[in-house]
Design a protein around this motif. Structure first.
Motif, PDB file in Angstrom:
ATOM      1  N   ILE A  39       0.828  -1.214   0.000  1.00 50.82           N
ATOM      2  CA  ILE A  39       0.000   0.000   0.000  1.00 50.82           C
ATOM      3  C   ILE A  39       0.858   1.258   0.000  1.00 50.82           C
ATOM      4  N   TRP A  40       2.123   1.133   0.406  1.00 50.62           N
ATOM      5  CA  TRP A  40       3.018   2.300   0.401  1.00 50.62           C
ATOM      6  C   TRP A  40       3.792   2.433  -0.895  1.00 50.62           C
ATOM      7  N   ARG A  41       3.880   1.328  -1.656  1.00 46.87           N
ATOM      8  CA  ARG A  41       4.629   1.369  -2.912  1.00 46.87           C
ATOM      9  C   ARG A  41       3.732   1.622  -4.112  1.00 46.87           C
ATOM     10  N   ARG A  42       2.457   1.283  -3.974  1.00 49.05           N
ATOM     11  CA  ARG A  42       1.526   1.516  -5.074  1.00 49.05           C
ATOM     12  C   ARG A  42       1.103   2.980  -5.109  1.00 49.05           C
ATOM     13  N   GLY A  43       0.703   3.435  -6.299  1.00 50.15           N
ATOM     14  CA  GLY A  43       0.112   4.757  -6.430  1.00 50.15           C
ATOM     15  C   GLY A  43       1.100   5.907  -6.367  1.00 50.15           C
ATOM     16  N   ILE A  44       2.371   5.659  -6.667  1.00 51.22           N
ATOM     17  CA  ILE A  44       3.366   6.738  -6.648  1.00 51.22           C
ATOM     18  C   ILE A  44       3.021   7.808  -7.678  1.00 51.22           C
ATOM     19  N   VAL A  45       2.551   7.370  -8.846  1.00 50.54           N
ATOM     20  CA  VAL A  45       2.175   8.326  -9.896  1.00 50.54           C
ATOM     21  C   VAL A  45       0.982   9.168  -9.435  1.00 50.54           C
ATOM     22  N   LEU A  46       0.007   8.530  -8.784  1.00 49.52           N
ATOM     23  CA  LEU A  46      -1.153   9.271  -8.274  1.00 49.52           C
ATOM     24  C   LEU A  46      -0.734  10.294  -7.222  1.00 49.52           C
ATOM     25  N   ALA A  47       0.200   9.884  -6.371  1.00 49.16           N
ATOM     26  CA  ALA A  47       0.701  10.811  -5.347  1.00 49.16           C
ATOM     27  C   ALA A  47       1.392  12.005  -6.004  1.00 49.16           C
ATOM     28  N   ALA A  48       2.154  11.727  -7.056  1.00 49.38           N
ATOM     29  CA  ALA A  48       2.837  12.807  -7.761  1.00 49.38           C
ATOM     30  C   ALA A  48       1.824  13.749  -8.410  1.00 49.38           C
TER      31      ALA A  48
END
Length: 322
Positions: A14-23
């Motif tokens: 859950i901490w590694r997924r969605g990096i692009v969304l966070a950006a």
């Protein structure tokens, strides 16, 4: 919700997924926070962004939904920043700041030169109870229609070029205001109210266009806004009211010559955003009532007429000593 939470529990990804969304969430927050730094050199992109700035908030629930689908704690935490920035910019507009009282009601309406029912439009805006009414985009051939329809409500009026001012109180010092267009789309008049004289300005800024190759073309509007700001700054009366279609929002930096010295009645005493254009689906408040030396009490939009703009009105207090 329990099923959603249980699906995340114990999942280290859950901490590694969605990096692009966070950006994307961080970029959205930066655009809203630093909107004044978005350059205007390329197609007036900065002014275009500022015109529709509140609508960037619609991207937040989209990113939230995607973060939930991706089960990304990183993206969810990153979303806190754009939410905080949006609320800081526009949260105050979500509350009802409407007050009671006031001693003068004013209204303004871009009636649309191609309005199919000018007489009906005039009657509708007069029914608002406005003591002073400004109309913009007046076609010369139709001016007599507005004059006839408003004659029973307003004893005094003046039309300068394509803008006009109607008042229940005596008017003097009427003149056109040069906003660097070569024809008249702004005027000034002193209205002698029971509380004393007030300087009224009526303006219709040049239209802006979004073009595929040129972007958001607004150079003439910006020049006219600066000229109007100078005229208002040179005004000798302490109480000033600006009514008109500025073809820009309070967030648009290109209107700083005006907005830096006057208050929006909607921002100070309205309920919600008060979007006025286009009338069929209002997305921006480009029709403005702004004041200086006058206290806004309430501000609102009026029902649609035959125009592509909504009329806007405000109640103000001219006696600010108490």
């Amino acid at each position: 919700m329990k099923r959603l939470i249980s699906g995340w529990r114990g999942d280290p990804r859950i901490w590694r997924r969605g990096i692009v969304l966070a950006a994307l969430a961080l970029v959205l927050a930066l655009v809203m926070l630093l909107h004044a730094r978005v350059p205007n050199t390329i197609g007036n992109l900065g002014s275009l962004t500022e015109t529709f700035l509140p609508w960037l908030g619609l991207l937040i629930p989209v990113l939230l939904l995607l973060a939930l689908v991706r089960k990304s704690a990183t993206a969810l935490i990153a979303l806190i920043l754009p939410v905080a920035v949006w609320l800081n910019l526009f949260g105050g507009l979500l509350t009802d700041k409407t007050g009671s009282g006031g001693d003068l009601t004013v209204a303004t309406h871009n009636v649309n030169a191609d309005n199919p029912d000018p007489a009906g439009t005039a009657r509708d805006v007069a029914a608002s109870g406005a003591d002073v009414l400004a109309l913009e985009e007046l076609k010369a051939s139709v001016v007599p229609v507005y004059e006839k329809a408003l004659a029973s409500t307003y004893r005094y009026h003046s039309v300068q070029g394509t803008v006009g001012l109607w008042s229940k109180y005596p008017m003097s010092g009427v003149r056109a205001v040069d906003i660097k267009l070569g024809w008249t789309r702004a005027m000034r008049a002193t209205v002698t109210t029971p509380q004393g004289p007030v300087a009224f300005y009526v303006a219709h800024m040049p239209s802006v266009r979004v073009k595929l190759k040129a972007g958001f073309t607004a150079r003439q509007r910006d020049t006219s806004a600066d000229a109007l700001g100078e005229a208002i700054a040179d005004e000798t009366l302490p109480r000033k009211v600006l009514l008109g279609d500025l073809n820009g929002t309070m967030n648009d930096r290109s209107l700083n010559g005006v907005t830096s010295q006057m208050r929006s009645t909607q921002g100070a005493a309205g309920n919600g955003f008060g979007f006025s254009w286009p009338a069929s689906f209002p997305m921006a408040r480009i029709d403005q009532i702004m004041v200086q030396g006058v206290e806004p009490v309430s501000s609102w939009t009026l029902p649609a007429t035959g125009s592509d703009h909504l009329p806007v009105a405000a109640r103000v207090n001219l006696d600010t000593r108490s």
